[in-house]
Design a protein around this motif. Structure first.
Motif, mmCIF file in Angstrom:
data_model
loop_
_atom_site.group_PDB
_atom_site.id
_atom_site.type_symbol
_atom_site.label_atom_id
_atom_site.label_comp_id
_atom_site.label_asym_id
_atom_site.label_seq_id
_atom_site.Cartn_x
_atom_site.Cartn_y
_atom_site.Cartn_z
ATOM 1 N N GLY A 279 23.255 2.429 -1.344
ATOM 2 C CA GLY A 279 21.819 2.684 -1.407
ATOM 3 C C GLY A 279 21.056 1.401 -1.653
ATOM 4 N N ILE A 280 19.852 1.330 -1.078
ATOM 5 C CA ILE A 280 18.978 0.169 -1.259
ATOM 6 C C ILE A 280 17.600 0.709 -1.622
ATOM 7 C CG2 ILE A 280 18.029 -1.918 -0.217
ATOM 8 C CD1 ILE A 280 20.263 -1.711 1.894
ATOM 9 N N HIS A 281 17.051 0.228 -2.728
ATOM 10 C CA HIS A 281 15.762 0.721 -3.193
ATOM 11 C C HIS A 281 14.899 -0.471 -3.589
ATOM 12 C CE1 HIS A 281 17.688 4.648 -3.232
ATOM 13 N NE2 HIS A 281 18.690 4.061 -3.852
ATOM 14 N N CYS A 282 13.700 -0.515 -3.037
ATOM 15 C CA CYS A 282 12.836 -1.673 -3.247
ATOM 16 C C CYS A 282 11.433 -1.223 -3.630
ATOM 17 C CB CYS A 282 12.785 -2.526 -1.982
ATOM 18 S SG CYS A 282 11.969 -4.124 -2.202
ATOM 19 N N LEU A 283 10.872 -1.881 -4.629
ATOM 20 C CA LEU A 283 9.500 -1.647 -5.061
ATOM 21 C C LEU A 283 8.825 -2.994 -5.191
ATOM 22 C CD1 LEU A 283 8.011 0.742 -7.611
ATOM 23 C CD2 LEU A 283 7.849 -1.691 -8.123
ATOM 24 N N GLY A 284 7.670 -3.136 -4.545
ATOM 25 C CA GLY A 284 6.954 -4.401 -4.624
ATOM 26 C C GLY A 284 6.328 -4.777 -3.297
ATOM 27 N N ASP A 285 5.712 -5.930 -3.274
ATOM 28 C CA ASP A 285 5.024 -6.405 -2.080
ATOM 29 C C ASP A 285 5.989 -6.519 -0.899
ATOM 30 O OD1 ASP A 285 2.706 -7.487 -0.740
ATOM 31 O OD2 ASP A 285 3.703 -9.424 -0.825
ATOM 32 N N ASN A 286 5.588 -5.938 0.247
ATOM 33 C CA ASN A 286 6.375 -5.984 1.480
ATOM 34 C C ASN A 286 7.741 -5.303 1.355
ATOM 35 O OD1 ASN A 286 4.702 -7.264 3.437
ATOM 36 N ND2 ASN A 286 4.975 -9.200 2.347
ATOM 37 N N PRO B 272 15.197 4.606 6.776
ATOM 38 C CA PRO B 272 14.477 4.128 5.589
ATOM 39 C C PRO B 272 13.121 4.815 5.454
ATOM 40 C CG PRO B 272 14.309 2.524 7.353
ATOM 41 C CD PRO B 272 15.238 3.599 7.855
ATOM 42 N N SER B 273 12.703 5.028 4.235
ATOM 43 C CA SER B 273 11.371 5.559 3.983
ATOM 44 C C SER B 273 10.466 4.428 3.539
ATOM 45 C CB SER B 273 11.418 6.643 2.901
ATOM 46 O OG SER B 273 11.882 6.097 1.674
ATOM 47 N N GLY B 274 9.206 4.496 3.936
ATOM 48 C CA GLY B 274 8.225 3.508 3.510
ATOM 49 C C GLY B 274 7.040 4.220 2.880
ATOM 50 N N ILE B 275 6.695 3.855 1.647
ATOM 51 C CA ILE B 275 5.593 4.483 0.929
ATOM 52 C C ILE B 275 4.604 3.385 0.580
ATOM 53 C CG2 ILE B 275 4.943 5.831 -1.104
ATOM 54 C CD1 ILE B 275 7.890 6.857 -1.110
ATOM 55 N N TYR B 276 3.366 3.523 1.093
ATOM 56 C CA TYR B 276 2.423 2.414 1.034
ATOM 57 C C TYR B 276 1.459 2.549 -0.138
ATOM 58 C CZ TYR B 276 4.566 1.292 5.415
ATOM 59 O OH TYR B 276 5.506 0.972 6.372
ATOM 60 N N SER C 220 13.019 2.848 0.630
ATOM 61 C CA SER C 220 14.311 3.321 0.132
ATOM 62 C C SER C 220 15.215 3.697 1.286
ATOM 63 C CB SER C 220 14.080 4.538 -0.784
ATOM 64 O OG SER C 220 15.282 4.991 -1.352
ATOM 65 N N LEU C 221 16.520 3.496 1.083
ATOM 66 C CA LEU C 221 17.511 3.795 2.119
ATOM 67 C C LEU C 221 18.820 4.184 1.446
ATOM 68 C CD1 LEU C 221 18.427 3.673 5.147
ATOM 69 C CD2 LEU C 221 18.991 1.274 4.740
ATOM 70 N N GLY C 222 19.444 5.249 1.936
ATOM 71 C CA GLY C 222 20.728 5.664 1.380
ATOM 72 C C GLY C 222 20.571 6.536 0.153
ATOM 73 N N GLU D 24 9.280 -4.081 4.563
ATOM 74 C CA GLU D 24 9.853 -5.119 5.419
ATOM 75 C C GLU D 24 11.196 -5.589 4.855
ATOM 76 O OE1 GLU D 24 8.579 -6.097 8.214
ATOM 77 O OE2 GLU D 24 6.472 -5.505 8.131
ATOM 78 N N ILE D 25 11.246 -5.807 3.545
ATOM 79 C CA ILE D 25 12.449 -6.328 2.895
ATOM 80 C C ILE D 25 13.638 -5.398 3.101
ATOM 81 C CG2 ILE D 25 13.452 -6.878 0.630
ATOM 82 C CD1 ILE D 25 10.604 -7.759 -0.222
ATOM 83 N N ILE D 26 13.402 -4.098 3.137
ATOM 84 C CA ILE D 26 14.483 -3.106 3.217
ATOM 85 C C ILE D 26 15.358 -3.304 4.452
ATOM 86 C CG2 ILE D 26 13.239 -1.338 4.527
ATOM 87 C CD1 ILE D 26 15.292 -0.532 1.421
ATOM 88 N N HIS D 27 14.771 -3.830 5.544
ATOM 89 C CA HIS D 27 15.501 -3.886 6.810
ATOM 90 C C HIS D 27 16.623 -4.925 6.818
ATOM 91 C CE1 HIS D 27 12.914 -0.935 8.534
ATOM 92 N NE2 HIS D 27 11.846 -1.658 8.338
ATOM 93 N N ILE D 28 16.548 -5.891 5.933
ATOM 94 C CA ILE D 28 17.653 -6.849 5.832
ATOM 95 C C ILE D 28 18.907 -6.097 5.379
ATOM 96 C CG2 ILE D 28 18.503 -8.908 4.666
ATOM 97 C CD1 ILE D 28 15.527 -9.726 4.312
ATOM 98 N N GLY D 29 18.767 -5.329 4.322
ATOM 99 C CA GLY D 29 19.899 -4.551 3.830
ATOM 100 C C GLY D 29 20.323 -3.464 4.791
ATOM 101 N N GLN D 30 19.353 -2.890 5.508
ATOM 102 C CA GLN D 30 19.675 -1.832 6.475
ATOM 103 C C GLN D 30 20.625 -2.351 7.548
ATOM 104 O OE1 GLN D 30 16.453 -0.768 9.076
ATOM 105 N NE2 GLN D 30 17.230 1.297 9.437
ATOM 106 N N ALA D 31 20.385 -3.572 8.016
ATOM 107 C CA ALA D 31 21.230 -4.141 9.066
ATOM 108 C C ALA D 31 22.681 -4.262 8.609
ATOM 109 C CB ALA D 31 20.689 -5.506 9.487
ATOM 110 N N ILE D 32 22.889 -4.625 7.347
ATOM 111 C CA ILE D 32 24.249 -4.762 6.818
ATOM 112 C C ILE D 32 24.851 -3.402 6.508
ATOM 113 C CG2 ILE D 32 25.655 -5.839 5.025
ATOM 114 C CD1 ILE D 32 24.213 -7.723 7.077
ATOM 115 N N MET D 33 24.045 -2.523 5.950
ATOM 116 C CA MET D 33 24.523 -1.192 5.575
ATOM 117 C C MET D 33 24.987 -0.388 6.792
ATOM 118 S SD MET D 33 22.454 1.496 3.193
ATOM 119 C CE MET D 33 23.069 3.146 2.834
#
Length: 465
Positions: A408-415, A346-350, A357-359, A418-427
């Protein structure tokens, strides 16, 4: 001059070097860590990831207090100087150094301070800042020297108003205006941070969109929110020259534009730290940006010399670098490859809002003719986001229409990071365990941000017919 002998010598104590050294030491190997800093941690700890993210957190806290207590806005602006917020970052750096030093002590990894240079394929000369040298020999070496900001030769970085991403953290005062040249991850992060501080920011992008490796929808959303915050973004511009003056800096663009600013931040690329290491004598070539070429096992053309982390180029992430170091040490010690260590990182952009983002992205899946569907969960509709007031953002799930596999999992917003790792575990699950149905058939605490996965999954499944 006597020579000290080791099983493995690691050059560079950043995440990649630390990962390699810890893995090898725990496998019973005699390891030596070489670093040109007196304190361990590499650029990640001292000049890049840790101090910049600690600064971002301090700025975000200031903004939150100002938003919650608007009557204190003027008073807070007076007392909150840039150097004061950097004190928080310095304290985090100190604690990280202390923690990492104990790792080496507990695992009996010896430290050698100085610049490492290969005399031959099995001998490294380490010269300390005072000029004293020692020789280290080893059966295997891991180059993890990281990278530094690329500095074009015609730009005067000794000028007090011209900075790069390392030196910008040494500023004492918050400027009124700032021009950032380069809209990659670093440029976007600093544009977001300084705009939150009230600085008038111009962000000059040499390409036609921000962070083109992201999913288009996420990239577009980032552009929108930066502009909404007041960042002026200029796409497809190229620098002609930089003219420093006593009271500012003038950027001359090839398009004919001239932009004046109080502070100029160069954020256009990085260079691998491979200078004067004697690599050319060993036949180890580097590209135009100083990056070392490696194979799937992170071996250079000299099989017992490995390279990991930013010095090998993309993805240039601290998390990936640590795994690459472990990957290389595993290959040295056990002779086996662990490809899964470097798959789907996963990439993290602060920025603000944060991105992770992942996948694969929508554009990649379309180009590959993969039948996919999209599920969205907009944070403004989530109870937890409404409670915290952080309603900007979304979670986006891409999944195969037929197999329902998460693509693919793509997230924009607060935290988001951190949120991405829930989907990463399933993916990461094998077989039917990595489908979007997991999020529909699992109970999430309410109210939580994790609930976004259930909302996005239901949204996506509703599109199937």
């Amino acid at each position: 001059m006597s020579t000290r002998h080791f099983d493995i010598v690691v050059i560079g104590s950043g995440p990649g070097g630390e990962g390699a050294a810890m893995k090898a030491a725990k496998e019973g190997k005699r390891v030596c860590m070489v670093d040109n800093r007196i304190l361990v941690g590499g650029a990640c700890t001292h000049t890049a990831t840790i101090p910049s993210k600690a600064l971002r957190h301090a700025i975000q806290r200031l903004v939150d207090v100002q938003n919650d207590h608007p009557e204190l806005r003027v008073e807070l602006a007076k007392v909150s100087k840039f150097k004061d917020m950097m004190r928080k970052a310095s304290s985090v750096v100190a604690r990280q150094v202390q923690l990492r030093t104990t790792f080496y002590e507990r695992n009996r990894v010896e430290l050698s301070i100085g610049h490492g240079r290969f005399l031959n394929a099995n001998t490294l000369e380490v010269t300390d800042p005072r000029g004293a040298s020692e020789l280290l020999s080893a059966k295997a070496f891991v180059i993890a020297t990281g990278s530094r900001p690329y500095r074009p030769p015609d730009l005067d970085f000794s000028h007090p108003r011209i900075f790069d991403s390392d030196t910008i953290l040494t500023m004492n005062e918050t400027p009124m205006t700032m021009l950032i040249y380069g809209a990659g991850v670093i440029g976007c992060e600093y544009a977001s941070m300084f705009r939150m501080l009230g600085v008038k920011v111009d962000l000059v992008n040499t390409r036609d969109r921000l962070l083109s490796f992201l999913d288009d929808e996420i990239s577009d959303a980032l552009s929108y929110h930066l502009r909404e915050q007041g960042v002026l973004i200029r796409h497809q511009e190229q620098m002609e020259r930089v003219e420093p003056t006593d009271d500012g800096v003038v950027l001359h663009l090839k398009s004919g534009k001239r932009l004046k600013t109080e502070i100029f931040l160069w954020a256009n690329g990085r260079t691998g730290n491979t200078h004067d290491m004697g690599l050319d004598k060993l036949g180890i070539q580097t590209d135009s940006r100083g990056n070392v070429q490696v194979n799937d096992a992170y071996q250079t053309v000299v099989p017992h010399i490995y390279a990991v982390g930013d010095v090998v180029g993309i993805p240039s992430l601290a998390s990936a670098s640590y795994d690459q170091g472990r990957f290389a040490a595993t290959h040295i010690v056990e002779g086996r490859l662990e490809h899964k260590l470097v798959k789907d990182i996963p990439s993290g952009i602060y920025t603000s809002p944060e991105i992770s983002s992942l996948g694969r992205t929508e554009q990649e899946l379309t180009q590959q003719n993969v039948p996919y569907e999209v599920g969205h969960a907009f944070f403004k509709s989530l109870a937890r986001a409404q409670i915290t007031g952080r309603t900007v953002g979304m979670l986006k799930l891409l999944f195969h229409r037929d197999t329902r596999e998460i693509l693919g999992i793509h997230c924009l917003g607060d935290n988001a990071s951190e949120i991405i790792h829930i989907g990463q575990a399933i993916m990461s699950q094998e077989g039917p365990g990595n489908t979007i149905d997991y999020f529909v058939n699992t109970t999430f605490n309410y109210p939580t941000m994790a609930e976004a996965y259930r909302v996005a999954a239901l949204n996506g499944l509703n599109r199937l017919f």
